[in-house]
Design a protein around this motif. Structure first.
Motif, PDB file in Angstrom:
ATOM      1  N   GLY A 137     -14.732   8.545  -6.519  1.00  0.00           N
ATOM      2  CA  GLY A 137     -15.688   7.645  -5.917  1.00  0.00           C
ATOM      3  C   GLY A 137     -15.508   7.377  -4.527  1.00  0.00           C
ATOM      4  O   GLY A 137     -15.242   8.004  -3.855  1.00  0.00           O
ATOM      5  N   THR A 138     -15.567   6.021  -4.009  1.00  0.00           N
ATOM      6  CA  THR A 138     -15.449   5.926  -2.656  1.00  0.00           C
ATOM      7  C   THR A 138     -13.941   5.945  -2.188  1.00  0.00           C
ATOM      8  O   THR A 138     -13.042   6.161  -3.043  1.00  0.00           O
ATOM      9  CB  THR A 138     -16.125   4.507  -2.111  1.00  0.00           C
ATOM     10  N   MET A 139     -13.757   5.682  -1.017  1.00  0.00           N
ATOM     11  CA  MET A 139     -12.216   5.869  -0.594  1.00  0.00           C
ATOM     12  C   MET A 139     -11.283   4.818  -1.474  1.00  0.00           C
ATOM     13  O   MET A 139     -10.202   4.890  -1.533  1.00  0.00           O
ATOM     14  CB  MET A 139     -12.000   5.643   1.009  1.00  0.00           C
ATOM     15  N   ILE A 140     -11.867   3.598  -1.300  1.00  0.00           N
ATOM     16  CA  ILE A 140     -10.919   2.576  -1.671  1.00  0.00           C
ATOM     17  C   ILE A 140     -11.458   1.723  -3.022  1.00  0.00           C
ATOM     18  O   ILE A 140     -12.689   1.927  -3.566  1.00  0.00           O
ATOM     19  CB  ILE A 140     -11.038   1.421  -0.775  1.00  0.00           C
ATOM     20  N   ASN A 141     -10.487   0.846  -3.616  1.00  0.00           N
ATOM     21  CA  ASN A 141     -10.723  -0.100  -4.599  1.00  0.00           C
ATOM     22  C   ASN A 141     -11.260  -1.038  -3.772  1.00  0.00           C
ATOM     23  O   ASN A 141     -10.467  -1.829  -3.345  1.00  0.00           O
ATOM     24  CB  ASN A 141      -9.548  -0.418  -5.619  1.00  0.00           C
ATOM     25  N   GLU A 142     -12.524  -1.479  -3.723  1.00  0.00           N
ATOM     26  CA  GLU A 142     -12.820  -2.620  -2.609  1.00  0.00           C
ATOM     27  C   GLU A 142     -12.580  -4.052  -3.043  1.00  0.00           C
ATOM     28  O   GLU A 142     -12.258  -4.582  -2.359  1.00  0.00           O
ATOM     29  CB  GLU A 142     -14.523  -2.372  -2.697  1.00  0.00           C
ATOM     30  N   LYS A 143     -12.675  -4.167  -4.556  1.00  0.00           N
ATOM     31  CA  LYS A 143     -12.026  -5.559  -4.929  1.00  0.00           C
ATOM     32  C   LYS A 143     -10.490  -5.825  -4.457  1.00  0.00           C
ATOM     33  O   LYS A 143     -10.264  -6.968  -4.018  1.00  0.00           O
ATOM     34  CB  LYS A 143     -12.155  -5.742  -6.268  1.00  0.00           C
ATOM     35  N   ARG A 144      -9.763  -4.852  -4.622  1.00  0.00           N
ATOM     36  CA  ARG A 144      -8.225  -4.986  -4.352  1.00  0.00           C
ATOM     37  C   ARG A 144      -8.040  -5.267  -2.797  1.00  0.00           C
ATOM     38  O   ARG A 144      -7.420  -5.873  -2.160  1.00  0.00           O
ATOM     39  CB  ARG A 144      -7.466  -3.790  -4.852  1.00  0.00           C
ATOM     40  N   PHE A 145      -8.831  -4.058  -2.047  1.00  0.00           N
ATOM     41  CA  PHE A 145      -8.944  -4.368  -0.356  1.00  0.00           C
ATOM     42  C   PHE A 145      -9.313  -5.461  -0.028  1.00  0.00           C
ATOM     43  O   PHE A 145      -8.853  -6.230   0.861  1.00  0.00           O
ATOM     44  CB  PHE A 145      -9.502  -3.016   0.062  1.00  0.00           C
ATOM     45  N   ILE A 167       0.830  -1.285  -0.149  1.00  0.00           N
ATOM     46  CA  ILE A 167       0.083   0.018   0.017  1.00  0.00           C
ATOM     47  C   ILE A 167       0.989   1.242  -0.018  1.00  0.00           C
ATOM     48  O   ILE A 167       0.401   2.417  -0.692  1.00  0.00           O
ATOM     49  CB  ILE A 167      -0.964   0.056   1.261  1.00  0.00           C
ATOM     50  N   ILE A 168       1.901   1.183   0.770  1.00  0.00           N
ATOM     51  CA  ILE A 168       2.678   2.612   0.876  1.00  0.00           C
ATOM     52  C   ILE A 168       4.169   2.289   0.829  1.00  0.00           C
ATOM     53  O   ILE A 168       4.543   1.387   1.450  1.00  0.00           O
ATOM     54  CB  ILE A 168       2.162   3.287   2.252  1.00  0.00           C
ATOM     55  N   ASP A 169       4.893   3.119   0.257  1.00  0.00           N
ATOM     56  CA  ASP A 169       6.326   3.187   0.316  1.00  0.00           C
ATOM     57  C   ASP A 169       6.800   4.281   1.051  1.00  0.00           C
ATOM     58  O   ASP A 169       6.565   5.539   0.739  1.00  0.00           O
ATOM     59  CB  ASP A 169       6.843   3.328  -1.328  1.00  0.00           C
ATOM     60  N   ILE A 170       7.330   4.059   2.220  1.00  0.00           N
ATOM     61  CA  ILE A 170       7.954   5.082   3.233  1.00  0.00           C
ATOM     62  C   ILE A 170       9.351   5.362   2.954  1.00  0.00           C
ATOM     63  O   ILE A 170      10.019   4.090   3.063  1.00  0.00           O
ATOM     64  CB  ILE A 170       7.494   4.663   4.758  1.00  0.00           C
ATOM     65  N   ARG A 171       9.775   6.563   2.868  1.00  0.00           N
ATOM     66  CA  ARG A 171      11.158   6.875   2.847  1.00  0.00           C
ATOM     67  C   ARG A 171      11.641   7.321   4.226  1.00  0.00           C
ATOM     68  O   ARG A 171      11.106   7.618   5.030  1.00  0.00           O
ATOM     69  CB  ARG A 171      11.618   8.037   1.773  1.00  0.00           C
ATOM     70  N   SER A 172      13.133   7.408   4.221  1.00  0.00           N
ATOM     71  CA  SER A 172      13.829   7.768   5.747  1.00  0.00           C
ATOM     72  C   SER A 172      13.534   9.122   6.023  1.00  0.00           C
ATOM     73  O   SER A 172      13.518   9.332   7.336  1.00  0.00           O
ATOM     74  CB  SER A 172      15.063   7.466   5.579  1.00  0.00           C
ATOM     75  N   ASP A 173      13.009  10.085   5.139  1.00  0.00           N
ATOM     76  CA  ASP A 173      12.811  11.447   5.746  1.00  0.00           C
ATOM     77  C   ASP A 173      11.061  11.581   6.082  1.00  0.00           C
ATOM     78  O   ASP A 173      10.865  12.749   6.151  1.00  0.00           O
ATOM     79  CB  ASP A 173      13.236  12.533   4.663  1.00  0.00           C
ATOM     80  N   SER A 201       8.867  10.985   3.472  1.00  0.00           N
ATOM     81  CA  SER A 201       8.213  11.065   2.431  1.00  0.00           C
ATOM     82  C   SER A 201       7.732   9.863   2.055  1.00  0.00           C
ATOM     83  O   SER A 201       8.245   8.692   2.632  1.00  0.00           O
ATOM     84  CB  SER A 201       8.923  11.896   1.358  1.00  0.00           C
ATOM     85  N   PHE A 202       6.650   9.691   1.121  1.00  0.00           N
ATOM     86  CA  PHE A 202       6.019   8.436   1.000  1.00  0.00           C
ATOM     87  C   PHE A 202       5.249   8.541  -0.319  1.00  0.00           C
ATOM     88  O   PHE A 202       4.942   9.504  -0.649  1.00  0.00           O
ATOM     89  CB  PHE A 202       4.959   8.080   1.960  1.00  0.00           C
ATOM     90  N   ARG A 203       4.955   7.220  -0.749  1.00  0.00           N
ATOM     91  CA  ARG A 203       3.951   7.226  -1.929  1.00  0.00           C
ATOM     92  C   ARG A 203       3.120   6.086  -1.718  1.00  0.00           C
ATOM     93  O   ARG A 203       3.390   5.243  -1.088  1.00  0.00           O
ATOM     94  CB  ARG A 203       4.781   6.917  -3.267  1.00  0.00           C
ATOM     95  N   LEU A 204       1.681   6.545  -2.162  1.00  0.00           N
ATOM     96  CA  LEU A 204       0.625   5.450  -2.089  1.00  0.00           C
ATOM     97  C   LEU A 204       0.536   4.867  -3.341  1.00  0.00           C
ATOM     98  O   LEU A 204       0.663   5.278  -4.309  1.00  0.00           O
ATOM     99  CB  LEU A 204      -0.614   6.097  -1.681  1.00  0.00           C
ATOM    100  N   ASN A 205       0.212   3.250  -3.202  1.00  0.00           N
ATOM    101  CA  ASN A 205      -0.115   2.718  -4.499  1.00  0.00           C
ATOM    102  C   ASN A 205      -1.613   2.933  -4.862  1.00  0.00           C
ATOM    103  O   ASN A 205      -2.468   2.390  -4.161  1.00  0.00           O
ATOM    104  CB  ASN A 205       0.180   1.280  -4.110  1.00  0.00           C
ATOM    105  N   LEU A 206      -1.863   3.818  -5.675  1.00  0.00           N
ATOM    106  CA  LEU A 206      -3.224   4.230  -6.108  1.00  0.00           C
ATOM    107  C   LEU A 206      -4.078   3.110  -6.417  1.00  0.00           C
ATOM    108  O   LEU A 206      -5.277   3.379  -6.609  1.00  0.00           O
ATOM    109  CB  LEU A 206      -3.169   5.250  -6.974  1.00  0.00           C
ATOM    110  N   GLU A 207      -3.401   1.947  -7.042  1.00  0.00           N
ATOM    111  CA  GLU A 207      -4.240   0.888  -7.392  1.00  0.00           C
ATOM    112  C   GLU A 207      -5.246   0.587  -6.267  1.00  0.00           C
ATOM    113  O   GLU A 207      -6.400  -0.319  -6.706  1.00  0.00           O
ATOM    114  CB  GLU A 207      -3.582  -0.238  -7.759  1.00  0.00           C
ATOM    115  N   TYR A 208      -4.987   0.643  -4.948  1.00  0.00           N
ATOM    116  CA  TYR A 208      -6.046   0.421  -3.989  1.00  0.00           C
ATOM    117  C   TYR A 208      -6.791   1.334  -3.589  1.00  0.00           C
ATOM    118  O   TYR A 208      -7.547   0.941  -2.532  1.00  0.00           O
ATOM    119  CB  TYR A 208      -5.148  -0.359  -2.766  1.00  0.00           C
ATOM    120  N   PHE A 209      -7.017   2.428  -4.171  1.00  0.00           N
ATOM    121  CA  PHE A 209      -7.850   3.717  -3.581  1.00  0.00           C
ATOM    122  C   PHE A 209      -8.499   3.960  -4.813  1.00  0.00           C
ATOM    123  O   PHE A 209      -8.378   3.775  -5.949  1.00  0.00           O
ATOM    124  CB  PHE A 209      -7.022   4.720  -3.205  1.00  0.00           C
TER     125      PHE A 209
END
Length: 616
Positions: free
Chosen positions: A244-252, A222-228, A230-238
């Motif tokens: 739309g709704t908060m999440i991609n329900e099938k992937r969740f 779901i999330i890639d966290i860096r040492s400082d 900062s981070f990136r979310l995997n948008l395939e899950y949202f």
């Protein structure tokens, strides 16, 4: 010089009025309309603030707004690229009016509501995270401080890192949408069956029941966290970036062992474990960000100020405090969008009008008691007209305090509507329900018979500031109930949470009624507590009440929860207070200087009141 700050049209509409750098009044619109998280134009809050200061629109120097409509519109337009042509067109048609004319529309709405936009004659607009940053720094007691703002999203920003020195405020770095700690938290809140923007507190309260079994999975997928930090979310899950709704329900569902929990259905171990895992992720992220912020400020300050909705995560705040990255931390009590009204007003005062800043010893938030007072004359007329029995102790404060303390010592649950209403989501003693914290059954009793909410939800302790180290390991004061600490080991009782959950088959009422300490009603299942420390300066009446209660009982701690039922905003006036009192199993109401006993009241018929409030 008067400046009116306004936050509205998204959620938690609010108003704040600044006079020569002093907060004169601040209130959320929901308290007047009785619609929780009301996003509408805050006409009632505006009228209150102007009346409190005894001014008219002609006295205003300027009106400030907490968000940049054009930048927000830009984000919305960019969101369209994630959708197919038909969906994008439908979204564009739906929001056309707000997108293309938003600032003009807001200016007109406010001008019509107030009467003018002040002597300046135009609406001052402040960026969303600047409003958050200003709300955190300018009311704080610090001459200089690092500033962290974290929320779902404001325009494009989701996390802001900055620095304040006297009247100057600058933002160094930001994390941008769609990568967002607040939206990550809300997505899991939604998946676990709670309502976004109002169920986040439940999700946080659920975490101590679980294990962080999904922690590694979330970090991997779901999330890639860096040492400082900062981070990136995997948008395939949202899905929030697609409107739309908060999440991609099938992937969740595929990743988290089945479908989303339906609201009001049984809470299972899965939801507890997800809550624990996500809470750990958020704490880890925030600590990394705060460490990076310390580096950015070149260690020029020992002070940290925080705002934004994520700053209401008091568990994470407690962890940040214990890391000792910064010596002192001050968090805006109305850290969410409501507090933006304070921030944009302050920013206009110090940056647009270039006024010099003066700091105060504690802070300039005045205990956050910034809302309407109880109109005692009107209250007594209302009580007399409706045959409501009350005992008027006006002018007899010592007797009033003694009576209430004795009732609390006698295991009575007391609603308080006295003094000016709190600004922000926490009740801090003026619109509170208070009770003895030493009873094993008190937590479930208040949850089920008074608040009408889930039995697992914890209650906060209010403790005399000078006595707090005898009960909790908190390393600083916490006047706004925004930090979590642990109950001291010497007060705790060993118990096996896993064994209890199995024994009672998830029946939370029985679990929370099992002793965990000698102050069980305010001790969560992980021995934590969301603490409010109280001193004489911030609330003299409540301080004297608790001092006398300690003389009677030897205990310097009480349960303190907001005066409302589930789905209802915190009570504002005497009518709200009386209705809530009579709809519940509270024993006593202290309204202004009058004491009301339940058994003396006339018959109260209000069969349909639950239909007034949507479940949170």
């Amino acid at each position: 010089m008067y400046i009116l700050g306004v936050s509205c049209f998204y959620h938690d509409s609010a108003v704040a009025l600044i006079r020569d750098g002093e907060i004169v009044a601040a209130a959320q619109e929901e308290r007047f309309t009785r619609v929780k998280h009301d996003a509408s134009l805050p006409i009632n809050a505006i009228n209150y603030a102007m009346k409190e200061a005894d001014i008219t629109a002609d006295d205003l120097e300027a009106v400030a707004y907490y968000d940049s409509p054009l930048l927000t519109a830009d984000r919305f337009l960019q969101n369209l690229r994630w959708n197919d042509e038909e969906t994008a067109k439908g979204m564009l048609d739906q929001y056309y009016h707000k997108l293309f004319g938003h600032k003009i529309w807001i200016s007109k709405e406010l001008e019509n509501a107030i009467g003018s936009l002040g002597k300046l004659g135009k609406l001052l607009v402040t960026k969303h995270h600047i409003s958050h940053a200003a709300s955190a720094f300018y009311p704080s007691p610090f001459e200089n401080a690092a500033i962290l703002t974290v929320d779902g999203v404001g325009e494009w920003t989701t996390t802001g890192l900055g620095y304040g020195s006297n009247e100057d405020l600058v933002m160094y770095e930001e994390i941008k949408y769609p990568d967002s700690i607040g939206l990550l938290y809300s997505a899991f809140t939604y998946f676990c069956g709670f309502k976004v923007n109002s169920g986040d507190y439940k999700f946080m309260g659920l975490a101590p029941y679980g294990k962080d079994t999904y922690y590694e999975l979330i970090k991997d997928k779901i999330i890639d966290i860096r040492s400082d930090g900062s981070f990136r979310l995997n948008l395939e899950y949202f899905d929030y970036h697609r409107g739309g709704t908060m999440i991609n329900e099938k992937r969740f569902e595929a990743l988290f062992d089945g479908p989303r929990r339906q609201p009001e259905s049984l809470i299972t171990q899965r939801e507890m474990d997800i809550a624990k895992s996500v809470q750990r992720i958020v704490e880890e992220l925030l600590i990394l960000i705060v460490k990076h912020l310390k580096e950015l400020t070149n260690s020029n300050t020992d002070n940290l100020c925080m705002a934004g909705g994520v700053a209401l995560n008091c568990v994470a705040n407690g962890k940040i405090q214990k890391e000792k990255i910064f010596k002192n931390i001050w968090i805006q009590p109305a850290a969410g969008d409501a507090g933006g009204a304070i921030g944009c007003a302050y920013y206009a005062y110090y940056k647009y009008f270039r006024k010099a800043r003066v700091t105060v010893v504690m802070d300039s938030q005045k205990g956050s008691y910034l809302g309407p007072d109880i109109d005692e004359e009107s209250m007594k007329k209302y009580f007399d007209k409706n045959g409501i029995k009350y005992h008027d102790l006006t002018g007899e404060e010592d007797l009033l305090i003694r009576k209430i303390a004795e009732l609390l010592a006698d295991d009575k649950i007391v609603g308080i509507a006295r003094g000016r209403m709190e600004f922000g989501p926490r009740a801090l003693g003026n619109r509170s329900i208070i009770a003895d914290c030493r009873k094993n059954t008190m937590q479930s009793k208040i949850n089920l018979k008074i608040k009408y909410r889930e039995s697992f939800r914890p209650f906060a302790p209010i403790v005399l500031e000078e006595e707090s180290d005898k009960y909790f390991d908190l390393t600083s004061d916490s006047p706004y109930m925004l930090k979590v600490g642990l109950v001291n080991n010497c007060r705790c009782v060993d118990f096996d949470l896993d064994e209890l959950l199995k024994r009672y088959d998830g029946d939370m009422t029985k679990v929370v009624s099992t002793p965990r300490s000698d102050i069980p009603a305010v001790t969560h299942v992980d021995y934590s507590a969301r603490i409010q420390t109280l001193n004489r300066e911030r609330n003299p009446f409540l301080y004297k009440l608790m001092k006398f209660y300690k003389e009677l009982t030897g205990c310097a701690v009480l349960v303190n929860t907001s005066f409302n039922v589930r789905g209802e905003p915190i009570v504002c006036n005497y009518i709200d207070a009386y209705k809530c009192f009579m709809r519940t199993d509270m024993d006593v109401l202290l309204c202004g200087n009058c004491i009301l006993y339940r058994e003396e009241q006339p018959e109260f018929i209000d069969d349909n009141w639950r239909q007034e409030y949507a479940l949170d």
